[in-house]
Design an enzyme around this catalytic site. Sequence first.
Site, PDB file in Angstrom:
ATOM      1  N   TRP A   1      -3.231  -7.728  -1.259  1.00 48.47           N
ATOM      2  CA  TRP A   1      -2.986  -6.303  -0.974  1.00 48.47           C
ATOM      3  C   TRP A   1      -3.924  -5.821   0.145  1.00 48.47           C
ATOM      4  O   TRP A   1      -3.565  -4.953   0.947  1.00 48.47           O
ATOM      5  CB  TRP A   1      -3.219  -5.482  -2.252  1.00 48.47           C
ATOM      6  CG  TRP A   1      -3.101  -3.999  -2.061  1.00 48.47           C
ATOM      7  CD1 TRP A   1      -1.966  -3.251  -2.173  1.00 48.47           C
ATOM      8  CD2 TRP A   1      -4.152  -3.082  -1.722  1.00 48.47           C
ATOM      9  NE1 TRP A   1      -2.237  -1.934  -1.938  1.00 48.47           N
ATOM     10  CE2 TRP A   1      -3.569  -1.793  -1.649  1.00 48.47           C
ATOM     11  CE3 TRP A   1      -5.515  -3.207  -1.479  1.00 48.47           C
ATOM     12  CZ2 TRP A   1      -4.309  -0.651  -1.344  1.00 48.47           C
ATOM     13  CZ3 TRP A   1      -6.243  -2.076  -1.171  1.00 48.47           C
ATOM     14  CH2 TRP A   1      -5.650  -0.820  -1.107  1.00 48.47           C
ATOM     15  N   HIS A   2      -5.134  -6.412   0.183  1.00 46.83           N
ATOM     16  CA  HIS A   2      -6.115  -5.936   1.167  1.00 46.83           C
ATOM     17  C   HIS A   2      -5.768  -6.325   2.593  1.00 46.83           C
ATOM     18  O   HIS A   2      -6.284  -5.730   3.537  1.00 46.83           O
ATOM     19  CB  HIS A   2      -7.512  -6.452   0.814  1.00 46.83           C
ATOM     20  CG  HIS A   2      -8.103  -5.754  -0.365  1.00 46.83           C
ATOM     21  ND1 HIS A   2      -7.803  -6.113  -1.650  1.00 46.83           N
ATOM     22  CD2 HIS A   2      -8.928  -4.697  -0.453  1.00 46.83           C
ATOM     23  CE1 HIS A   2      -8.450  -5.312  -2.484  1.00 46.83           C
ATOM     24  NE2 HIS A   2      -9.143  -4.438  -1.785  1.00 46.83           N
ATOM     25  N   GLY A   3      -4.941  -7.314   2.773  1.00 41.17           N
ATOM     26  CA  GLY A   3      -4.576  -7.658   4.140  1.00 41.17           C
ATOM     27  C   GLY A   3      -3.894  -9.001   4.236  1.00 41.17           C
ATOM     28  O   GLY A   3      -3.994  -9.837   3.332  1.00 41.17           O
TER      29      GLY A   3
END
Lengths: 288, 485
Positions: free
Chosen positions: B325-327
């Site tokens: 989700w963070h990247g």
Amino acid sequence: MDKDMTRFLLWVAKAALVIFIAFVALSWVGYRRPGLFVGLGYPKVWLNVVERIRAAEKDQVADTLFIGDSVSGQLMPLDHRHVLTSNGSVYAIGQYLLTKRAIAHFKGLKVVLFMSVPNVIGHKFERRNTLDNFVKPFLSDEDLEWADSTLTDKLDSTPSLYWYVLPPMKFLPISERNLENGVYKRPDELSEWAIHWLVELKRLCASNSVRLILASPPVGTAAMEKYNGWAHIREQVAGTELEGLFEPYFRSIATYPDDELEDAVHWKQDFVERKRPEMIARMLAPFK
Amino acid sequence: MLFNSAEFLVFFPIVFAIYWSIRQVRIQNVFLLIASYVFYGWWDPRFLSLVVFSSLVDYACGIGILNTNDDRRKRAILTLSLITNLGLLGLFKYYGFFASELALQAGRLGVHIHPVTLHVVLPVGISFYTFQTLSYTIDVYKGNMRPTRDLISFLTYVAFFPQLVAGPIERATSLLPQITKRRRFTFDGAVSGVEQVLWGFFKKIVIADNCAHFVDMAFSSDRIIEAHGMVLIVGAVLFAFQIYGDFSGYSDIAIGVSRMLGIELMTNFSYPYFSRSIGEFWRRWHISLSTWFRDYLYIPLGGSRGTSGQAIRNIFVIFLVSGFWHGANKTFIAWGAYHAFLFLPLYLLGHNRNDLQIIGSDGHISVRDMLRLMVTFVLVCIGWVLFRADNLHQAYSYLLGVFTHYGEHYSFDLRLFQMRNQISLGVLGVMILILLAIEWTNRRRDNTLHFKWYFGGHRLLQFAILMVILFYGEFNQTEFIYFHF
């Protein structure tokens, strides 16, 4: 307006007043005694320049004043007394102002050694960090008294700069303001602004019987080749009042391998530590 | 618009004044919506259309689910919402990653593919608002809430400017009712909001942005090769404080600003570096995301029910997805996997639900607790290296350097990190100690600076913090790290 909102707005107003008074008071203290703030780790570079200004205003006995850009500062770090090397963005005008103060306060001053590499010495006012390096530290009521049209014209083009005469404005967290109204100068060129203030500096020293030496810290081999030994600057000063000042200047430029450079002009610190005496000797050789 | 910008300094007082001068809640919401769109559009107005699109789809999905009793139809509407929101995320955030990975893997098999790259900018906050709208439709589908027919309120719920771009990711069950009903201004609420904003700015402008200079140097590939192991350790620890100051600082400002507008947002960080285990860390770090994944992914997958194998699978899924989700980078997946491996032993030993109260909440702090706290912090810092590195190779070099770069070949000079115009490492260390001291003494409070000392001592402390922000803050308007996630 309901009671809670009135109370809150009054609370904000009171807090803002206290903060304003404290900020103004602290700013005045910091501007007059920059050492206090720098000692506490105040990070902004402009207050370090003020330290040099205050040092130049201190009555003392010193026969030589050392001024110059940040490369010269690598060779001769600030000693808070008579070694007042700073950075290229104080411009020739800033060096003039430091010298003017030192002449008034240093007893027995005989020599001003101004050290600056050729890519830096000719800078224009429009550099990005002008606000931090020149406007904030140098602009004061006192400095505006002697300002000539070369400075006031530049300030008038951005009138808000006059606010920075007030110390609290200097401490506001605004920096790196873009003052690049003009085209950035070529690295091998003296701007008109630099020429004007170098002439003023020369005249100031001459009228006070102080010898002005203009020398260059070492430069990288590639830059020396790229700019053909700064032939363009040689052409600019030929036949002018500055020719005598620059003739030994060009002979003072020593070169070292580019591998030892940290960026375009600064040397790796460990390299400077090893080579300092040699670098200084080569820089000053033409003046012996 | 950034919270730490001159624009916001003008924007918010105007919004505050007009907002509270409006009596009718509906008009107040229209104004709040316009203000929120201005806030978001200040960055790039083109991407406002995505926010509006995502909002309208989920608003319609909510009404659609309400208007039907057919379960299959309801499921189809939910699928539409999932495809829309995850599709937006996939397109803007992950497409480039998957396209280049596909080409890379195919190349290894001797098949040369030229991926079609879109070269699109990642819209700020897309991971946050898509999750927020998604949770609304899921909650409506599951019958946890009644959908709203009030379009303005719904659009305001999605776009509410304090939390639009970097959270907390609010649930409709909590935020929407606050938007539909009339808000009341209270002196205590507003002052508490100001206090929380102040603490947020301290964490962001003084801690995070000053750490950033050192961290950027430490994580530059040239520096990793030559730096002493201790220097790399300092870099990793400073990144731990940078990311905490940056993200929790943003959350504090968002919560404080929101409270000044009479709206309560959820706590997003609860002193995570005072955790005694990885399980506790994840209950205290980015709470709105952790609970989102727990409620909408982990529990639907079966959670800890079922066989041990299924439970372990679920743990890995939630950590890997959370990392991703963070990247769109393998480093984030590795970071998620690393935490899954740390969490797993706790789960298998049945210790994952221990340490529910903050350390010392019973008035007693044991040496064992302090040791566990330190070990947890070290483990988290190792994870941050994976998180911060540009790629897995760099992360490996960094961690290898931490353990092997000792001896005179390596540069120990911490001044290497020092650049002109910055506070020194020593001063930064003092600032971090101040942060830890204040948070430690107030760790039982949600709002760190909301307390009272005798003779107005608390105001003196707040005043000192403000002065520190003004004199030591980094005001170059650096973006918040989580804008990129």
